[in-house]
Design a protein around this motif. Structure first.
Motif, PDB file in Angstrom:
ATOM      1  N   UNK A  94      30.899  56.465  52.889  1.00 28.45           N
ATOM      2  CA  UNK A  94      29.920  56.038  51.886  1.00 28.45           C
ATOM      3  C   UNK A  94      29.945  56.950  50.653  1.00 28.45           C
ATOM      4  N   UNK A  95      30.380  58.196  50.835  1.00 18.46           N
ATOM      5  CA  UNK A  95      30.435  59.130  49.698  1.00 18.46           C
ATOM      6  C   UNK A  95      31.689  58.940  48.854  1.00 18.46           C
ATOM      7  N   UNK A  96      32.701  58.262  49.410  1.00 16.61           N
ATOM      8  CA  UNK A  96      33.971  58.148  48.688  1.00 16.61           C
ATOM      9  C   UNK A  96      33.771  57.408  47.371  1.00 16.61           C
ATOM     10  N   UNK A  97      34.516  57.813  46.357  1.00 18.49           N
ATOM     11  CA  UNK A  97      34.443  57.120  45.066  1.00 18.49           C
ATOM     12  C   UNK A  97      35.424  55.947  45.003  1.00 18.49           C
ATOM     13  N   UNK A 206      41.251  50.393  42.925  1.00 19.56           N
ATOM     14  CA  UNK A 206      39.895  50.873  43.210  1.00 19.56           C
ATOM     15  C   UNK A 206      39.257  49.904  44.197  1.00 19.56           C
ATOM     16  N   UNK A 207      38.257  50.397  44.925  1.00 22.86           N
ATOM     17  CA  UNK A 207      37.621  49.564  45.945  1.00 22.86           C
ATOM     18  C   UNK A 207      36.202  50.072  46.169  1.00 22.86           C
ATOM     19  N   UNK A 208      35.356  49.241  46.751  1.00 21.03           N
ATOM     20  CA  UNK A 208      34.059  49.685  47.246  1.00 21.03           C
ATOM     21  C   UNK A 208      34.298  50.063  48.715  1.00 21.03           C
ATOM     22  N   UNK A 209      34.279  51.359  49.050  1.00 22.17           N
ATOM     23  CA  UNK A 209      34.702  51.775  50.388  1.00 22.17           C
ATOM     24  C   UNK A 209      33.786  51.272  51.503  1.00 22.17           C
ATOM     25  N   UNK A 210      32.489  51.126  51.191  1.00 17.29           N
ATOM     26  CA  UNK A 210      31.556  50.659  52.226  1.00 17.29           C
ATOM     27  C   UNK A 210      31.854  49.196  52.567  1.00 17.29           C
ATOM     28  N   UNK A 211      31.955  48.369  51.525  1.00 18.56           N
ATOM     29  CA  UNK A 211      32.200  46.945  51.802  1.00 18.56           C
ATOM     30  C   UNK A 211      33.575  46.727  52.417  1.00 18.56           C
TER      31      UNK A 211
END
Ligand SMILES: Cc1cc2nc3c(=O)[nH]c(=O)nc-3n(C[C@H](O)[C@H](O)[C@H](O)COP(=O)(O)OP(=O)(O)OC[C@H]3O[C@@H](n4cnc5c(N)ncnc54)[C@H](O)[C@@H]3O)c2cc1C
Length: 434
Positions: A94-97, A206-211
Motif C-alpha cells: 500500500x505504501x508503494x508509489x 505505472x500502476x496502482x499497487x493496491x488495486x
C-alpha cells in the motif's frame, strides 16, 4: 496414531523457523495516508481462517509478492492457500508509489562491477522482461488497476553525470536495451527544466499497487486458490521436512502443505537465520489533481542519479506523486514524526525540477524499505530449509522483482529450474557476509 501419520512425523525433519511470532509485535510497515486509499472506493476483502486445512502450497503474505506467487502457482495447477494477518495489500504494497521500472537502484555499470558484466546484463534483461510481462498480465485481468506504459527519464544532477550516463547508455545498448541519451540541449527543448544529461527509456509503466494486488488475488481465486486474511491467518510456527511442512497459526489452526512460500515482505528477516538486507525508511506525498499537466505530456517517470534519489510520477487522476528522502531509521515512531517535514521537503525539491507545477499536498506517507548490497532481490530456498521458498523483492523495483520471484519459485516447485535463479539465490557472494 495411524501408520501414515507416524511415517509422516518420521519423515518430518523438524525445525522451527520462528517460534517468536506469537510474542514478536507486528512490524509497523508504514504510516500516514497512501494516495491509493484516497481513490480506492470499495475494496474486496477476504474472510479469516476458521480451521485446519491442507494445501499443496501455502503462501504467507497477501501483498504484491504473495498475489503474484499465488496466481502463478494456481495457474500451474496447485491447490494454493494464501494467509495474511493483515487485509490483502495493506502491508508495504500500500505504501508503494507504483513505478514499474526495469532500471534497478544500482546502474548496469555498477552492477557489472559488482557481479560481473554478463550476470549484470542478464539481471537487467530479466527486469525488462518482467516489466513487459506485468503489462501483458494486467491486460488479461479485466480490472482497472491504473496501469499505463510510461517512459522513464533518469536525470543527471551534476556536470560529471553526463559522462556517467553516456557510459551507462552504452552498456545498456550493448546488452540489447534500447535507450535514448539526451544532452542538456535536448532536455531544454523537451522539458521545462535544465539538467546536464538524461537517459530516456521506453520500457516503464505505472500502476496502482493496491488495486493490482487485489485483482491478482481475485484471478488466483478464480483458479481455485483460497485466500484468508485476518488475525487467525497469522503464521506462528512452521515445521518443515523432506516430505511436507506444517504451519501453525497464532489461533492454533494447523495447515499441512507440500511447500511454503514466504511472501512476507520486510517482516521476513525474523524468519531468516541472518539479515539479507538493510532496512530503512522512505517517504512519499501525492498532490491534489493539478490544474494542468500540459508541459508533462509524456507523463514520464522521473528519477535522478543522486543517492538517495528523488522521483516523480503522475496518476490517471492528474495528481503528482513525489517520493524519496530516505532516512537510515527503522523506528516507526521516529519515521512517523518526520512525515510532515519530509512532505514539505519533497514538494520543495520537486519544484526545483518542475517549477510550473502547483504541487498542493493531498496526503503524505512513509514506509519501511529494504535494500540488498547488490540491489537484486533474494529469491529461493535458504540452505537447510527444504520446501521453503522466499520471495524477497527488496529495492526500488519491489513489484518487478515480485514477478521474477513468482516465476522462479513456481519453476522450482514444479521441478523446472529457472535459468536466472542463480542471480537471486541466498548466499550469493554479492550479498556479502549475509
Ligand atoms: C514509500 C515507498 C515507495 C515505494 N515505491 C515503490 C515503487 O514505486 N515501485 C516498486 O516496485 N516498489 C516500491 N516500493 C517497494 C514495494 O512497496 C515493496 O517492494 C513491495 O510492496 C513488497 O511487497 P510484498 O508483497 O513483498 O510485501 P508486503 O506488501 O509487506 O506484504 C507482505 C505481507 O505479509 C504479511 N505477513 C508478514 N508476516 C506474516 C505472518 N507471520 N503471518 C501472516 N502474514 C504475514 C503482511 O501482513 C503483509 O501483508 C516502495 C516502498 C515504499 C515504502
Amino acid at each position: 496414531m495411524s501408520l501414515w501419520f507416524m511415517l509422516f512425523l518420521r519423515a518430518l525433519r523438524l525445525f522451527v523457523v520462528n517460534t517468536l511470532t506469537r510474542t514478536s509485535p507486528t512490524m509497523d510497515l508504514r504510516s500516514g495516508t497512501p494516495v491509493w486509499l484516497l481513490e480506492a472506493g470499495s475494496l474486496r476483502e477476504w474472510p479469516d481462517l476458521e480451521g485446519p486445512r491442507d494445501a499443496d502450497v501455502v503462501v504467507v503474505g497477501a501483498g504484491i509478492s504473495g498475489a503474484l506467487a499465488a496466481l502463478h502457482l494456481a495457474e500451474a495447477g496447485f491447490d494454493v492457500l494464501v494467509l495474511d494477518r493483515r487485509e490483502a495489500g495493506r502491508g508495504s504494497t500500500l505504501a508503494s508509489t507504483g513505478l514499474l521500472q526495469y532500471e534497478i537502484d544500482n546502474s548496469l555499470v555498477e552492477l557489472g562491477e559488482r557481479i560481473g558484466r554478463e550476470p549484470a546484463a542478464r539481471a537487467y534483461r530479466r527486469s525488462v522482461a518482467a516489466v513487459e510481462q506485468l503489462g501483458a498480465l494486467v491486460a488479461t485481468l479485466g480490472h482497472e488497476c491504473g496501469f499505463a506504459w510510461r517512459p522513464s527519464l533518469y536525470l543527471g544532477v551534476t556536470g560529471q553525470d553526463a559522462a556517467l550516463l553516456d557510459a551507462e547508455a552504452r552498456v545498456r545498448r550493448a546488452c540489447g536495451i534500447e535507450v535514448e541519451l539526451l544532452d542538456a540541449r535536448d532536455i531544454r527543448a523537451q522539458y521545462p527544466f535544465q539538467r546536464p544529461a538524461a537517459i530516456r527509456s521506453a520500457l516503464s509503466a505505472e500502476v496502482d499497487p493496491l488495486r493490482l494486488t487485489l485483482s491478482l488475488l481475485r484471478r488466483a481465486e478464480s483458479l481455485g486458490a483460497t485466500i484468508r486474511t485476518g488475525p487467525c491467518a497469522e503464521l506462528a510456527t512452521i515445521e518443515t521436512g523432506r516430505m511436507a511442512s506444517v504451519v501453525t497459526t497464532t489461533a492454533g489452526h494447523v495447515v499441512r502443505a507440500g511447500h511454503v512460500v514466504f511472501a512476507t515482505g520486510y517482516e521476513s528477516e525474523r524468519y531468516l537465520p541472518q539479515p539479507i538486507g538493510q532496512l530503512l525508511s522512505t517517504y512519499a506525498m501525492a498532490t491534489e489533481p493539478e490544474a494542468s499537466l500540459e508541459d508533462w505530456d509524456d507523463r514520464c517517470l522521473v528519477w535522478e542519479t543522486a543517492r538517495p534519489y528523488l522521483y516523480l510520477r503522475t496518476t490517471p487522476s492528474g495528481r503528482v506523486i513525489v517520493g524519496g528522502e530516505d532516512e537510515r531509521i527503522t523506528d516507526a515512531d521516529a519515521r512517523d514524526a518526520l512525515i510532515g517535514g519530509k512532505c514539505a521537503d519533497l514538494v520543495r525539491r520537486a519544484r526545483g525540477i518542475w517549477p510550473s507545477l502547483r504541487l498542493a499536498p493531498a496526503c503524505a506517507w512513509g514506509g519501511c524499505f529494504g535494500e540488498t548490497p547488490d540491489g537484486l532481490p533474494v529469491i529461493g530456498t535458504p540452505p537447510g530449509r527444504p520446501r521453503t521458498h522466499f520471495a524477497l523483492g527488496y529495492g526500488g523495483n519491489g513489484i518487478t522483482f515480485s514477478l521474477i520471484a513468482a516465476q522462479v519459485i513456481t519453476a522450482s516447485i514444479t521441478g523446472h529450474a529457472d535459468p536466472d535463479a542463480e542471480l537471486f539465490r541466498f548466499g550469493r557472494p554479492s550479498l556479502g557476509a549475509g
